[in-house]
Design an enzyme around this catalytic site. Structure first.
Site, PDB file in Angstrom:
ATOM      1  N   GLU A   1      17.918  30.554  -4.087  1.00 20.14           N
ATOM      2  CA  GLU A   1      17.268  30.727  -5.390  1.00 20.14           C
ATOM      3  C   GLU A   1      16.755  32.142  -5.646  1.00 20.14           C
ATOM      4  O   GLU A   1      15.545  32.361  -5.835  1.00 20.14           O
ATOM      5  CB  GLU A   1      16.112  29.733  -5.534  1.00 20.14           C
TER       6      GLU A   1
ATOM      7  N   GLU B   1      19.964  21.069  -3.685  1.00 23.51           N
ATOM      8  CA  GLU B   1      18.620  20.479  -3.789  1.00 23.51           C
ATOM      9  C   GLU B   1      18.538  19.666  -5.069  1.00 23.51           C
ATOM     10  O   GLU B   1      18.996  20.111  -6.125  1.00 23.51           O
ATOM     11  CB  GLU B   1      17.508  21.550  -3.849  1.00 23.51           C
TER      12      GLU B   1
HETATM   13  C1  BG6 Z   1      13.068  24.977  -4.833  1.00 25.17           C
HETATM   14  C2  BG6 Z   1      12.937  25.636  -3.498  1.00 25.17           C
HETATM   15  O1  BG6 Z   1      12.689  25.887  -5.800  1.00 25.17           O
HETATM   16  O2  BG6 Z   1      12.287  23.884  -5.125  1.00 25.17           O
HETATM   17  C3  BG6 Z   1      12.125  24.862  -2.477  1.00 25.17           C
HETATM   18  O3  BG6 Z   1      14.169  25.999  -2.985  1.00 25.17           O
HETATM   19  C4  BG6 Z   1      10.966  24.190  -3.153  1.00 25.17           C
HETATM   20  O4  BG6 Z   1      11.751  25.722  -1.443  1.00 25.17           O
HETATM   21  C5  BG6 Z   1      11.536  23.200  -4.146  1.00 25.17           C
HETATM   22  O5  BG6 Z   1      10.054  23.592  -2.303  1.00 25.17           O
HETATM   23  C6  BG6 Z   1      10.484  22.412  -4.884  1.00 25.17           C
HETATM   24  O6  BG6 Z   1       9.567  23.273  -5.464  1.00 25.17           O
HETATM   25  P1  BG6 Z   1       8.030  23.068  -5.233  1.00 25.17           P
HETATM   26  O7  BG6 Z   1       7.386  24.293  -5.760  1.00 25.17           O
HETATM   27  O8  BG6 Z   1       7.707  21.857  -6.026  1.00 25.17           O
HETATM   28  O9  BG6 Z   1       7.861  22.888  -3.754  1.00 25.17           O
END
Ligand code: BG6
Length: 467
Positions: free
Chosen positions: A159, A374
């Protein structure tokens, strides 16, 4: 031969490993930040202690029939100091993890950089310094040589867009600045770093495929007006195109640069880099999909971006700053859809967006192989009789997978899906209580408890082996 679809989940080094200074690891910029700048906040010093619990975590993955794990390597665990001497104990840790994964039939999908920059590089300007890109390529080259026989799926960066937005847009990640100029500079150096690493990768044979992971945000306009269509076009170039274009086409989106060049100085883009970026085209793209962007034409005010790290949906009524919105002066505004459904952190739940983005990427970039690297939902959760009844997560993932499988059926070359996250992890500025895992972690005892979604995902995987 038909390749097996990859069904798994994802983690990241700083968010799961803990052991922040164990066995010779050096500090990352996050360690420095929590130890010296913001000592009262929850840090990832221990996180869910994957460093000592990896066997148990991998066993649980195998028990839930996942055949792949996306994880990242901690750069300062491998190169702790500026002298660039390898920390052998850190290297051995990753060999142990990889060996255990391979023995359990869990394909490693390995990201070289998931935001834990060595502190010594941050002190020299981090991603504002083009030397960081070259240092990254050296580190990547070491990893290709060291782990090349065990890893088939490599990712340069996680990202680059979103992390830059947090570092230099909203300023809620270290180094906590708000500067459009720095935002643009850091993104550029990230892309350069990825391209330089891909160049190194191409020197080796039989070490698999390499890609990058981009946070993607399909853009939808508030109406069909011409002004709104233009706003959506530019928003798409910023949120998606500024990473996807260079890594899949070899150049940055021109219209966006033209629109921004009246405000920002792009002299950091050197002519000699053009050939490097052209040679940095990746083999596949990893898409992290959490939500869409709802866009209207620019109305007023300076450029700004804000996040809700409070985890209270109503917090925005008290304090406008926690609203998850963005203004890019003269170009567009990202707002909340008044009819949307949101989590407590203001993430809109919009499952159709995963279909839209997969099809858009397929259309624009010539049917490139896609992994969903993800996708998941962060919730406040508590243990109830040894488990968590996370029906909201099951519903979220089920809906997203419905649209994902539709995109696959409609021709997108989707090769794998990773739920975020394997177990509850440290969630950056949201601390430990924004939980995403298939497995609940009691952060005090480090005990693991499979959630209801754990068994649900296993059954879903069983029913979708042959897709
Ligand atoms: C993504 C990242 O942006 O989202 C992760 O790659 C991150 O590292 C995930 O944890 C969820 O975001 P957050 O801020 O809710 O933990």
């Amino acid at each position: 031969m038909k390749r097996q679809f990859l069904w798994g989940s994802a983690t990241a080094s700083y968010q799961c490993e803990g052991a922040w200074e164990e066995d010779g690891k050096g500090p990352s910029m996050w360690d420095d930040y929590f130890h010296h700048v913001n000592p009262n906040a929850v840090s990832g010093d221990v996180a869910c202690d994957f460093y000592h619990h990896y066997e148990e975590d991998l066993q649980m993955m195998q028990d839930s029939h996942q055949n792949t794990l996306r994880l990242s390597l901690s750069w300062p665990r491998i190169f702790p100091n500026e002298d660039q001497r390898v920390n052998q104990r850190g290297v051995e840790f990753y060999h142990r993890v990889l060996d255990s994964m391979i023995a359990k039939g869990i394909e490693p999908n390995v990201t070289l950089y998931h935001w834990d920059l060595p502190a010594y590089l941050q002190k020299k300007g981090g991603w504002l310094n083009r030397e960081t890109a070259f240092a990254f390529a050296q580190y990547a080259d070491f990893c290709f040589r060291e782990f090349g026989s065990k890893i088939r799926i490599w990712v340069t960066l996680n990202e680059p867009y979103y992390s830059t937005q947090c570092m230099y847009g909203s300023g809620n990640y270290p180094p906590n600045e708000k500067s459009g100029q720095k935002f643009a500079t850091a993104i550029y150096h990230y892309v350069l770093a990825s391209a330089l690493a891909v160049q190194k990768f191409r020197q080796y044979e039989n070490i698999g495929e390499i890609g990058i992971v981009a946070d993607v945000h399909p853009c939808y306009g508030v109406d069909e007006s011409e002004a709104c269509q233009r706003a959506v076009y530019l928003a798409d170039q910023l949120y998606n195109g500024c990473i996807l274009d260079p890594v899949l086409k070899g150049h940055f989106p021109q219209a966006l640069i033209e629109a921004l060049s009246t405000t920002y100085d792009f002299s950091f883009m050197r002519q000699e880099d053009e050939a490097i970026i052209k040679q940095g085209i990746v083999d596949f793209i990893g898409l992290n999909y959490y939500n869409r962007s709802y866009i209207r034409p620019y109305q007023s005010g300076p450029s700004m971006v804000a996040h809700n790290n409070a985890g209270i949906r109503d917090a925005k009524k008290e304090d406008e700053e926690v609203k998850r919105v963005m203004v890019v002066k003269d170009l567009f505004e990202k707002i909340e859809d008044p009819n949307g459904t949101f989590t407590e952190w203001d993430f809109e739940i919009y499952p159709q967006g995963i279909y839209q983005i997969c099809m858009e990427v397929t259309r624009k970039y010539g049917n490139v192989p896609i992994y969903i690297t993800e996708n998941g939902i962060g919730l406040h959760e508590t243990l109830d009789n040894g488990t968590v009844h996370d029906d909201a997560r099951i519903s979220f993932v089920e809906q997203h997978l419905h649209y994902l499988l539709q995109a696959k059926a409609d021709g997108a070359d989707i090769r794998g899906y990773y739920m975020w996250s394997t177990m509850d992890l440290y969630s950056w500025m949201n601390g430990n209580e924004k939980r995403y895992g298939l497995v609940y972690v009691d952060f005090k005892t480090q005990k693991r408890y499979p959630k209801k979604s754990f068994a649900w995902y296993r059954d879903f995987i069983d029913a979708h082996q042959d897709i």
